[in-house]
Design a protein around this motif. Structure first.
Motif, PDB file in Angstrom:
ATOM      1  N   UNK A   1       0.840  -1.202   0.000  1.00 31.28           N
ATOM      2  CA  UNK A   1       0.000   0.000   0.000  1.00 31.28           C
ATOM      3  C   UNK A   1       0.872   1.249   0.000  1.00 31.28           C
TER       4      UNK A   1
ATOM      5  N   UNK B   1      -4.094   5.979  -3.049  1.00 33.03           N
ATOM      6  CA  UNK B   1      -4.770   6.780  -2.025  1.00 33.03           C
ATOM      7  C   UNK B   1      -5.031   6.032  -0.727  1.00 33.03           C
ATOM      8  N   UNK B   2      -4.266   4.972  -0.448  1.00 32.38           N
ATOM      9  CA  UNK B   2      -4.582   4.184   0.743  1.00 32.38           C
ATOM     10  C   UNK B   2      -4.561   5.034   2.011  1.00 32.38           C
ATOM     11  N   UNK B   3      -3.585   5.921   2.109  1.00 31.08           N
ATOM     12  CA  UNK B   3      -3.431   6.669   3.360  1.00 31.08           C
ATOM     13  C   UNK B   3      -3.669   8.166   3.163  1.00 31.08           C
TER      14      UNK B   3
ATOM     15  N   UNK C   1      -8.495  11.888  -0.327  1.00 32.53           N
ATOM     16  CA  UNK C   1      -9.109  11.016  -1.324  1.00 32.53           C
ATOM     17  C   UNK C   1      -9.911   9.891  -0.661  1.00 32.53           C
ATOM     18  N   UNK C   2     -10.206  10.033   0.625  1.00 28.75           N
ATOM     19  CA  UNK C   2     -11.037   9.033   1.293  1.00 28.75           C
ATOM     20  C   UNK C   2     -10.252   7.983   2.059  1.00 28.75           C
ATOM     21  N   UNK C   3      -8.909   8.070   2.058  1.00 26.95           N
ATOM     22  CA  UNK C   3      -8.100   7.089   2.779  1.00 26.95           C
ATOM     23  C   UNK C   3      -8.002   7.404   4.260  1.00 26.95           C
ATOM     24  N   UNK C   4      -7.505   6.434   5.026  1.00 30.40           N
ATOM     25  CA  UNK C   4      -7.412   6.617   6.469  1.00 30.40           C
ATOM     26  C   UNK C   4      -6.006   6.280   6.957  1.00 30.40           C
TER      27      UNK C   4
ATOM     28  N   UNK D   1      -5.064   3.329   9.271  1.00 31.95           N
ATOM     29  CA  UNK D   1      -4.984   1.965   8.741  1.00 31.95           C
ATOM     30  C   UNK D   1      -3.557   1.435   8.804  1.00 31.95           C
TER      31      UNK D   1
ATOM     32  N   UNK E   1     -12.890   0.728   2.788  1.00 37.59           N
ATOM     33  CA  UNK E   1     -12.844   1.903   1.920  1.00 37.59           C
ATOM     34  C   UNK E   1     -14.030   1.991   0.972  1.00 37.59           C
TER      35      UNK E   1
ATOM     36  N   UNK F   1     -15.095   5.396   0.727  1.00 42.44           N
ATOM     37  CA  UNK F   1     -14.068   6.390   0.410  1.00 42.44           C
ATOM     38  C   UNK F   1     -13.947   6.654  -1.073  1.00 42.44           C
TER      39      UNK F   1
ATOM     40  N   UNK G   1      -9.637   7.509  -6.174  1.00 46.61           N
ATOM     41  CA  UNK G   1     -10.070   7.633  -4.785  1.00 46.61           C
ATOM     42  C   UNK G   1      -9.474   6.485  -3.977  1.00 46.61           C
ATOM     43  N   UNK G   2      -9.667   6.547  -2.655  1.00 46.53           N
ATOM     44  CA  UNK G   2      -9.196   5.438  -1.829  1.00 46.53           C
ATOM     45  C   UNK G   2      -9.917   4.151  -2.236  1.00 46.53           C
TER      46      UNK G   2
ATOM     47  N   UNK H   1      -8.359   2.820  -5.494  1.00 43.81           N
ATOM     48  CA  UNK H   1      -7.042   2.238  -5.249  1.00 43.81           C
ATOM     49  C   UNK H   1      -7.190   0.863  -4.615  1.00 43.81           C
TER      50      UNK H   1
END
Ligand SMILES: [Cu+2]
Lengths: 643, 204
Positions: free
Chosen positions: A235, A245-247, A251-254, A257, B46, B49, B128-129, B132
């Motif tokens: 990731x 965009x995992x983190x 873009x909605x990542x966290x 995680x 996600x 997300x 986007x997450x 991905x």
């Protein structure tokens, strides 16, 4: 022994033939040679990691020092952590697994000898790759735990003081550990099968030496922990290398995680690092106290319990990350519970020594050192389980002190104990006793000077990972003491290295069983022949070697068994003495395959995709060559060869 | 040694009576469970997300069902290949091995086609997450299928050089690659169910 067939094999490369000289080491599949190389490489990484520590301690010896820049300090402490964990302690443990497990279970070799060689070379390739980052403008610099989002923005997002392309540093982190993970995983699979499937006749599970047990638990931990960190590392690679965009919050990542995945791996990793040392001292203490291990079953089952419970405590690393009171309380409790099986071990070791006729040779000194130092580290660990207390200690030098007491005071003391103990087995010579004792006392003093004061520093609020600190905080004296301690450790390690080199060349001769020990590896010669045992011992009890010496023999007459510990040759009797045992042949493929991986990774780091293609091509081609090559060439007919 | 043990039952002389290779494969697949488990969990995490990009509504269930069916059938072909080599029929073994590999390739081309459609519709790796997580999860599965196809191709090739014959050792090798293939297949069933079939509001 490694005679090559008269008829060339149908493989892509002709079979390497040398059984001595340096090429024989590059192509060997002998678990003992591989174990020695694991140790040598791990020792080099240990020295490099130690050098990094000395530079940091020099920088921290006084307030406002300018030995290192902030950027250099960041890289050094990150690399120090990565090196010591992944490239020193883990492979040094692997050296013991490789060398000892087949001997201790009465097998000729591991289950997959070529895969074993692959693990070694991939680990070395990973280390070379990670360290090559300094040739490309900088090493990873955002700590070995490498939290998001710092891993993506770097320690200096505004670019005020630090140079270098941070994404590239993170690719070195991601791919370097990924490659090292492949090595650990391959080795774990290999050793699990070896221990489960290749034990000598009569060696039931509850007769296995504790070191074998602890190693087996560690292999299962590696088997299930490595894929978890592997996922996190992939990731990270997609985020920094391919704009994933995992983190990324926007873009909605966290980012949290990463912490969950990292510590879900990271806490089992703690036991991956310490259990081998626990296994080692469980072999050494009974031998040098001249008593059987006290509470064998309790030690074995507490080790297994740790293997399970280790998966349920990871969030104790995250008490300050806002998980909420319920999760904090649950993980605080589970963390206190996991101290119980470790405490059981400590009591059993003390019980083993109690009333024993103790011999204080270097292996015993280091083993006792582990019991004492690890207990201190374990106790400070329990204070981290108390959530409010942990919130105060978090990210201070108190934590640094804690994990050095368990990793250095525990793992390193235990591994060094093992080196002094099994060196005579591996080389037929003793390590020098006086140098060994000097090494021990200097290391013990230096260690406590270096890390003891860090408890105080941490409780006085000194944060970890800062490259400098102002004077007048009450930190000056203890920092100086800590630095002095670090240099004393360095001196003790220097003595150790001198001792190793001197003793390999001209150490005092040791016979097969120089310590009057208890486990079956001491029945074989020192050093053992390539096939380990002319006749695989039949095991009739725990502490088999001891019982043969002192309880009237081992019962059944040993019977000859061919390579691979399969029993179906036993009937041929006379034919199978030493020189007729057919061992797996050496191979080029593990080394070549391992070389492909860093090439592919350098391609990703530099964006030279052709290089990645070449690296992957080498991997695939050598995997194919490997599959085409039989594990051992058909045996030339014994009559004509040995007439 | 190899020639001597040829006639013995698979796994003879081991403590568990299971060939080392097979036990190793099971251990490896156990590790893989954690690998895919983590990626599938991250995908579920996600689902919401999606940022400004498209969400799970973009998936074309009928199309992927067809490629899933092809992959399922490839497992059947793999079983037939193993049965053939156990019967000592190398011609039949080659046919089924090749068939398995071709069905795997069909699945992979379906995946590539699907990816291009998604990219055209505005969902790429970096959207986007969610995107991905989707692309990385499914493409890692694709990588596993590709490795399987390569291994099947190697088996097919080696059956001509004599490295793969009707010996016990060869049968164990085929059985092992079969285990891997079935595993990758089962993982896809899981991914297909979680990613494509279960409605999003059931998961979030
Ligand atoms: Cu922990």
């Amino acid at each position: 022994m490694t005679a090559v067939a008269d008829t060339p094999s149908k493989g892509l490369l002709s079979r390497p033939g040398a059984s001595s000289g340096w090429t024989s080491w590059l192509t060997t599949v002998d678990h003992k040679k591989i174990g020695i190389m694991y140790f040598a490489a791990a020792l080099i990484f240990f020295l490099v990691g130690g050098l990094e520590a000395l530079l940091m301690r020099a920088q921290l010896s006084t307030a406002n020092a300018s030995v290192l820049s902030a950027d250099a300090y960041n890289q050094l402490f990150t690399m120090h952590g990565l090196t010591m964990i992944f490239f020193a302690i883990m492979p040094m443990s692997a050296a013991f697994f490789n060398y000892l497990l087949p001997l201790m279970i009465g097998a000729r070799d591991v289950a997959f000898p070529r895969l074993n060689a692959l693990s070694l070379w991939v680990f070395i390739a990973a280390g070379i790759f990670l360290y090559s980052s300094w040739l490309f403008g900088g090493a990873p610099d955002t700590t070995w735990v490498n939290y998001a989002p710092v891993q993506e923005v770097g320690p200096d997002p505004a670019g005020l003081t630090l140079g270098g392309d941070h994404d590239q540093r993170m690719l070195f982190y991601s791919l370097g550990l990924q490659i090292a993970g492949i090595a650990s995983l391959a080795s774990a699979i290999n050793l699990i099968v070896t221990v489960l499937n290749m034990r000598a006749p009569g060696l039931t599970f509850m007769r296995m030496p504790v070191f074998v047990w602890m190693s087996l638990v560690v292999q299962f931990l590696i088997l299930f922990a490595m894929p978890v960190i592997g996922v996190a590392l992939w990731q990270l690679m997609f985020d920094v290398g391919f704009d994933g965009n995992f983190f990324r919050v926007d873009a909605g990542g966290q980012p949290i995680l990463w912490q969950h995945l990292f510590w879900l791996f990271g806490h089992p990793e703690v036991y991956i690092l310490i259990l081998p040392a626990f296994g080692i001292v469980s072999e050494i203490l009974p031998t040098f106290a001249r008593k059987p291990l006290f509470g064998y079953a309790a030690i074995v089952f507490s080790g297994i319990a740790i293997g399970f419970m280790g998966w349920g405590v990871w969030a104790h690393h995250m008490f300050t990350s806002g998980l909420g009171p319920v999760a904090n309380a649950a993980f605080g409790l589970s963390t206190m519970f996991i101290a119980v099986p470790t405490g059981i071990k400590i009591f059993n070791w003390v019980g083993t020594m109690w009333g024993g006729r103790m011999r204080f040779s270097p292996p015993m000194l280091f083993a006792i050192g582990l019991v004492a130092m690890f207990t201190i580290g374990g106790l400070s660990g329990v204070t981290h389980a108390v959530v409010p207390s942990d919130a105060q200690q978090h990210d201070t030098y108190y934590v640094v002190a804690h994990f050095h007491y368990v990793l250095f005071g525990g793992a390193i003391f235990g591994l060094f104990a093992g080196v002094y103990y099994w060196f005579p087995k591996a080389f037929g010579k003793f390590l020098n006793d006086r140098l060994g004792k000097t090494h021990f006392w200097l290391q013990l003093i230096g260690f406590n000077l270096a890390f003891g004061p860090q408890h105080v520093l941490g409780l006085n609020g000194m944060p970890r990972r800062y490259y400098t600190y102002p004077s007048g905080m009450g930190w000056d004296m203890w920092n100086m003491v800590s630095t002095i301690g670090a240099f004393i450790i360095a001196l003790s390690v220097l003595i150790f290295v001198v001792n190793l080199v001197k003793s390999v060349r001209s150490g005092e001769q040791a016979d097969a069983d120089p310590w009057d020990a208890r486990t079956i590896e001491w029945l074989s010669a020192s050093p053992p022949p390539p096939h380990n045992y002319d006749e695989v011992p039949v095991v009739t009890s725990r502490d088999e070697a001891w019982h043969r010496k002192y309880a009237g023999g081992g019962g059944e007459v040993p019977r000859p068994v061919p390579a691979g510990a399969s029993a179906d040759h036993a009937e041929h009797g006379e034919e199978h003495h030493g020189e007729h045992i057919h061992m797996p042949d050496p191979s080029y493929w593990p080394l070549i395959l391992a070389a492909g991986l860093p090439l592919a990774a350098w391609g990703v780091v530099t964006g030279l995709w052709a290089l990645s293609g070449i690296g992957l091509g080498i991997v695939l081609l050598s995997a194919f060559g490997w599959a085409m090559e039989p594990e051992s060439e058909p045996e030339p007919h014994a009559e004509s060869e040995h007439a | 040694m190899a020639t001597d043990t040829e006639s013995a039952a698979p796994g003879a002389g081991t403590n568990f009576g299971v060939p080392n290779e097979k036990m190793g494969m099971w251990a490896f697949l156990g590790s893989e469970c954690l690998f895919f488990g983590a990626f599938i969990s991250v995908y579920v995490l996600y689902l919401g997300g999606t940022g400004d990009g498209p969400g799970p509504a973009i998936f074309d269930i009928p199309f992927t069902s067809v490629s899933t069916f092809v992959l399922l059938m490839s497992s059947l072909a793999m079983v037939m290949a193993l049965a053939a080599i156990q019967d000592g029929d190398m011609r039949r073994f080659r046919t089924w091995t090749l068939g398995t590999a071709l069905m795997g390739l069909t699945f992979l081309s379906g995946q590539v086609y699907e990816y291009t459609v998604f990219v055209e519709e505005g969902m790429g790796l970096t959207t986007s997450a969610f995107s991905t997580a989707f692309f990385v999860l499914t493409s890692f599965h694709g990588v596993h299928v590709s490795i399987g196809v390569l291994m099947l191709g190697a088996l097919w090739f080696m059956s001509f050089t004599g490295r793969i014959d009707t010996s016990q050792r060869s049968q164990t090798a085929v059985e092992n690659i079969g285990l891997y293939w079935h595993f990758v297949d089962i993982i896809w069933i899981l991914i297909f169910t979680v990613v494509y079939l279960i409605p999003v509001d059931l998961l979030t």
